[in-house]
Design a protein around this motif. Structure first.
Motif, PDB file in Angstrom:
ATOM      1  N   UNK A 152      -1.436 -11.542   3.568  1.00  0.00           N
ATOM      2  CA  UNK A 152      -0.776 -11.803   2.280  1.00  0.00           C
ATOM      3  C   UNK A 152      -1.279 -10.911   1.151  1.00  0.00           C
ATOM      4  N   UNK A 153      -2.559 -10.574   1.144  1.00  0.00           N
ATOM      5  CA  UNK A 153      -3.119  -9.761   0.059  1.00  0.00           C
ATOM      6  C   UNK A 153      -2.541  -8.349   0.050  1.00  0.00           C
ATOM      7  N   UNK A 154      -2.071  -7.867   1.193  1.00  0.00           N
ATOM      8  CA  UNK A 154      -1.590  -6.497   1.261  1.00  0.00           C
ATOM      9  C   UNK A 154      -0.224  -6.335   0.594  1.00  0.00           C
ATOM     10  N   UNK A 155       0.463  -7.435   0.340  1.00  0.00           N
ATOM     11  CA  UNK A 155       1.777  -7.339  -0.286  1.00  0.00           C
ATOM     12  C   UNK A 155       1.750  -7.165  -1.785  1.00  0.00           C
ATOM     13  N   UNK A 156       0.628  -7.474  -2.423  1.00  0.00           N
ATOM     14  CA  UNK A 156       0.575  -7.445  -3.888  1.00  0.00           C
ATOM     15  C   UNK A 156       0.832  -6.057  -4.443  1.00  0.00           C
ATOM     16  N   UNK A 157       0.459  -5.012  -3.716  1.00  0.00           N
ATOM     17  CA  UNK A 157       0.636  -3.644  -4.212  1.00  0.00           C
ATOM     18  C   UNK A 157       2.091  -3.242  -4.308  1.00  0.00           C
ATOM     19  N   UNK A 158       2.976  -3.954  -3.579  1.00  0.00           N
ATOM     20  CA  UNK A 158       4.396  -3.638  -3.606  1.00  0.00           C
ATOM     21  C   UNK A 158       5.179  -4.534  -4.564  1.00  0.00           C
ATOM     22  N   UNK A 159       4.658  -5.718  -4.854  1.00  0.00           N
ATOM     23  CA  UNK A 159       5.419  -6.691  -5.628  1.00  0.00           C
ATOM     24  C   UNK A 159       5.782  -6.170  -7.014  1.00  0.00           C
ATOM     25  N   UNK A 160       4.804  -5.624  -7.750  1.00  0.00           N
ATOM     26  CA  UNK A 160       5.076  -5.179  -9.119  1.00  0.00           C
ATOM     27  C   UNK A 160       6.117  -4.061  -9.140  1.00  0.00           C
ATOM     28  N   UNK A 161       6.119  -3.217  -8.114  1.00  0.00           N
ATOM     29  CA  UNK A 161       7.071  -2.102  -8.061  1.00  0.00           C
ATOM     30  C   UNK A 161       8.491  -2.589  -7.779  1.00  0.00           C
ATOM     31  N   UNK A 162       8.583  -3.807  -7.278  1.00  0.00           N
ATOM     32  CA  UNK A 162       9.898  -4.395  -7.012  1.00  0.00           C
ATOM     33  C   UNK A 162      10.280  -5.434  -8.053  1.00  0.00           C
ATOM     34  N   UNK A 163       9.432  -5.594  -9.076  1.00  0.00           N
ATOM     35  CA  UNK A 163       9.693  -6.593 -10.104  1.00  0.00           C
ATOM     36  C   UNK A 163       9.442  -8.005  -9.640  1.00  0.00           C
TER      37      UNK A 163
END
Length: 247
Positions: A152-163
């Motif tokens: 789950x922690x690895x997804x945080x780097x993509x979340x902000x870029x997708x809003x």
């Protein structure tokens, strides 16, 4: 003479694009998939869309295996017995397994960043069927727990870029797929923790991109490409090596 039509077949939340080729020379409906994972349905001119969908429904397991690569390769040459000297895969690397007898009621797995140590009661030290199953379950439990902690922690780097923000990520057993996005939740196959982290990142980016695009459209793949520029290489790695991700 033939005609072509592009459509999408839905398997749960997974959308599989395919092209229908109607031909006067065919009498039955057949499926094929090329190296780019494009599915082609070849059908006689008399076939209807319902006929095509019926065949796709009957081949859903095959489609998922081909798209996600879960059965692309043969399994290991012999089944593991979970004895000292065997190896376990973790984050894309192979680590040695050491089995030691200890005063424990159930097998217990630990890892010191160099070696996996499986502590077992003396009755589980052998390789009989019951002991193998007990040892395997302890190993699976360790990897499932580690996957739930790490993936789950690895997804945080993509979340902000997708809003996006704080997208729930659940980890567990999944049949014939590596992940899915459903109703705002990402679900991942625990076996991804065995893969290199760059492959874990690809699957997470893939599923998070479904928050913006339901289908595997050009816009979807453009979104994935913005997050993972070499996503095609990583997708191909997973297709070819996915079946090696096993304990």
């Amino acid at each position: 003479m033939s005609e072509r039509l592009q459509r999408h077949h839905h398997i749960g939340q997974t959308s599989v694009p395919y092209t229908v080729e109607w031909s006067e020379d065919r009498e039955t409906i057949g499926l094929s998939i090329d190296e780019s994972l494009e599915v082609t349905v070849r059908a006689p001119m008399t076939a209807t869309h319902d006929d095509v969908e019926s065949v796709l429904d009957s081949r859903q397991e095959w489609l998922l295996e081909k798209v996600y690569g879960l059965k692309e390769q043969e399994g290991p040459p012999y089944p593991k017995e979970y004895l000292s000297g065997e190896k376990l895969q973790y984050r894309g690397r192979q680590y040695p397994l050491e089995v030691v007898e200890a005063d424990v009621p159930e097998p217990e797995l630990s890892f010191d960043e160099q070696t996996f140590t499986l502590r077992v009661h003396r009755f589980d030290a052998d390789a009989d069927g019951v002991s193998v199953r007990r040892k395997r379950q302890a190993i699976v439990d360790w990897f499932v727990n580690r996957a739930a902690e790490e993936l789950p922690d690895r997804g945080s780097r993509f979340e902000s870029r997708l809003g996006l923000e704080d997208v729930p990520v659940e980890v567990g057993e999944m049949e014939s797929r590596w992940g899915e996005y459903d109703d705002g939740v990402v679900r991942l196959n625990w076996r991804l923790v065995l893969a290199p982290v760059r492959i874990q990142d690809y699957v997470l980016a893939h599923e998070l991109a479904h928050s913006l695009h339901d289908e595997h459209s050009d816009s979807f793949w453009n979104t994935v490409g913005a997050l993972i520029p070499d996503y095609e290489e990583r997708r191909e790695w997973l297709r070819l090596n996915g079946n090696t991700l096993t304990v």
